[in-house]
Structures are given as C-alpha cells and as structure tokens.
Design an enzyme around this catalytic site. Sequence first.
Site, short mmCIF file in Angstrom:
data_model
loop_
_atom_site.label_atom_id
_atom_site.label_comp_id
_atom_site.label_asym_id
_atom_site.label_seq_id
_atom_site.Cartn_x
_atom_site.Cartn_y
_atom_site.Cartn_z
N LYS A 1 0.82 -1.19 0.00
CA LYS A 1 0.00 0.00 0.00
C LYS A 1 0.86 1.26 0.00
CE LYS A 1 -3.15 -2.25 3.23
NZ LYS A 1 -3.76 -2.08 4.58
N GLY A 2 2.13 1.10 0.36
CA GLY A 2 2.98 2.24 0.69
C GLY A 2 3.13 3.30 -0.38
N ASP B 1 7.34 2.90 -2.33
CA ASP B 1 7.64 3.93 -1.33
C ASP B 1 9.11 3.89 -0.93
OD1 ASP B 1 7.32 1.46 -0.03
OD2 ASP B 1 6.07 2.23 1.59
N ASP C 1 14.38 -1.38 0.63
CA ASP C 1 15.16 -1.76 1.80
C ASP C 1 16.13 -2.88 1.40
OD1 ASP C 1 16.07 -2.15 4.39
OD2 ASP C 1 14.20 -2.97 5.16
N LYS D 1 16.76 3.24 0.83
CA LYS D 1 17.41 2.96 2.13
C LYS D 1 18.49 1.92 1.88
CE LYS D 1 14.97 0.95 5.56
NZ LYS D 1 14.06 0.93 6.73
N PHE E 1 13.84 3.57 10.45
CA PHE E 1 12.50 3.17 10.03
C PHE E 1 11.66 4.42 9.81
CE2 PHE E 1 8.34 1.38 9.90
CZ PHE E 1 8.57 0.18 9.22
N ASP F 1 4.09 3.25 6.48
CA ASP F 1 3.42 2.90 7.74
C ASP F 1 4.33 2.14 8.68
OD1 ASP F 1 3.45 0.37 6.27
OD2 ASP F 1 2.09 -0.33 7.83
N ARG G 1 0.37 6.62 7.97
CA ARG G 1 0.40 6.82 6.51
C ARG G 1 -0.04 8.22 6.10
NH1 ARG G 1 1.25 1.80 4.00
NH2 ARG G 1 0.16 0.02 4.93
P1 IMP Z 1 12.37 -4.83 0.56
O1 IMP Z 1 11.83 -5.96 -0.25
O2 IMP Z 1 13.20 -5.28 1.73
O3 IMP Z 1 13.11 -3.81 -0.29
O4 IMP Z 1 11.13 -4.19 1.25
C1 IMP Z 1 10.57 -3.03 0.88
C2 IMP Z 1 9.25 -2.89 1.59
O5 IMP Z 1 9.40 -2.99 3.02
C3 IMP Z 1 8.70 -1.52 1.33
O6 IMP Z 1 7.86 -1.54 0.19
C4 IMP Z 1 7.97 -1.21 2.60
O7 IMP Z 1 6.65 -1.71 2.51
C5 IMP Z 1 8.69 -1.98 3.68
N1 IMP Z 1 9.63 -1.11 4.40
C6 IMP Z 1 10.98 -1.20 4.41
N2 IMP Z 1 11.53 -0.24 5.15
C7 IMP Z 1 10.51 0.51 5.61
C8 IMP Z 1 10.46 1.70 6.43
O8 IMP Z 1 11.45 2.30 6.87
N3 IMP Z 1 9.20 2.19 6.68
C9 IMP Z 1 8.06 1.60 6.21
N4 IMP Z 1 8.08 0.50 5.43
C10 IMP Z 1 9.29 -0.04 5.14
MG MG Z 2 5.75 -1.56 0.50
#
Ligand code: IMP
Ligand code: MG
Length: 175
Positions: A42-43, A99, A102, A130, A151, A158, A164
Amino acid sequence: MEDPEKTLLFGPEAVSARVGEMAQAIRDNHPREDILFVGILKGSFIFLADLIREIGHPCQVDFARIASYGSGTVSSGRLNISLDISMPVAGRTVILVDDIVDSGLTLHEYKRVLQTKQPRSLEIAALIDKTGRRNQQVELDYYGFRIEEGFLVGYGLDCDEQYRSLPGIYELKIV
Ligand code: IMP
Ligand code: MG
C-alpha cells in the site's frame, strides 16, 4: 510540540519539491510517451498520486500488492503477490513505483516478473532509497531521498498501518 518518538526528516515542502523534480526527470526521459505506472500497495499510494499529477500528461495506473516478508521482520526471501496487475504490459513504457527500497527483494523480484510480460521499457521509481540493508541489486532509475538506515513513516509509509496520512516523512525511534 513534536511527538518524542518520531523526528521529521523531510517536510511536506521538501517532499513536494522532490516529487516535482522526479516527475520532470521522467518527462525528460519519456517525452510524449504514454506511461503505465505500477504502484506497489500500500505504501506507494500517496507518492504515486502526487507523482502522476506532476507528470501532467496522460498516463495509466495499476497496482500490485506484494509482501516480501514472512513472519517477523526478516525477509523470507520469497515474494507473496496477493494482487497482481490486470492491465496489459507488453509493448508499454512501464514505471514500477514503490515507497521505499530496503533489502531490494520486492523490486528485484517483481521487476523480473514484469519483465517476462515484455514491456517496451521498464524502470523503477522509489521515493526513498534505504541503502544499509540492501542484499538484492536494484537499479533505481528515479529516487527521491537516500538514507542509510532507520525506520521511516508518513507520506504513505506505515508502521503497523499507522502514520500513513502524515504529510511529511519521519523517522520512528524504535528502541
Ligand atoms: P524490501 O523488499 O526489503 O526492499 O522491502 C521493501 C518494503 O518494506 C517496502 O515496500 C515497505 O513496505 C517496507 N519497508 C521497508 N523499510 C521501511 C520503512 O522504513 N518504513 C516503512 N516501510 C518499510
Ligand atoms: Mg511496501
């Protein structure tokens, strides 16, 4: 007084200015092209809503719902696509929008899924890059802000479905 558990990192004006610059970069790379934006729910919903209005020429939008995490906060290494896009992608100029990146797993894997549908081009736009925990290589064609760790919440992001609707982006102090 500001809530002691969160710190403002990027205020609404800074976010809006940066989203405007990202839209400009997208327009420069794709003049007069009809772009299909694919938002990861949803982000991405607030970022995507602002981005497409800044783009200013016709475009289409679709959404996918993807979780890269199993139980807990450690990546399961697998994607769970609980809602996939319904619009055709073949031959389209596609920009995948999230959004925050990570570990990189979500975008790395979902980009591969979309690539099999043979878009004309496929790029990635993320509001926040990030970098500190990246373990899957993801090339971000457009990003808003880059941070090492922390975070973040607000502007669509969220923590347990809270925060959000905040107009700026905050770092949540988690001890
Ligand atoms: P990844 O697959 O590890 O890159 O995960 C990315 C997803 O994790 C993003 O789309 C967010 O939904 C969630 N996420 C990672 N870090 C954060 C944060 O700092 N705040 C909120 N959501 C996060
Ligand atoms: Mg996400």
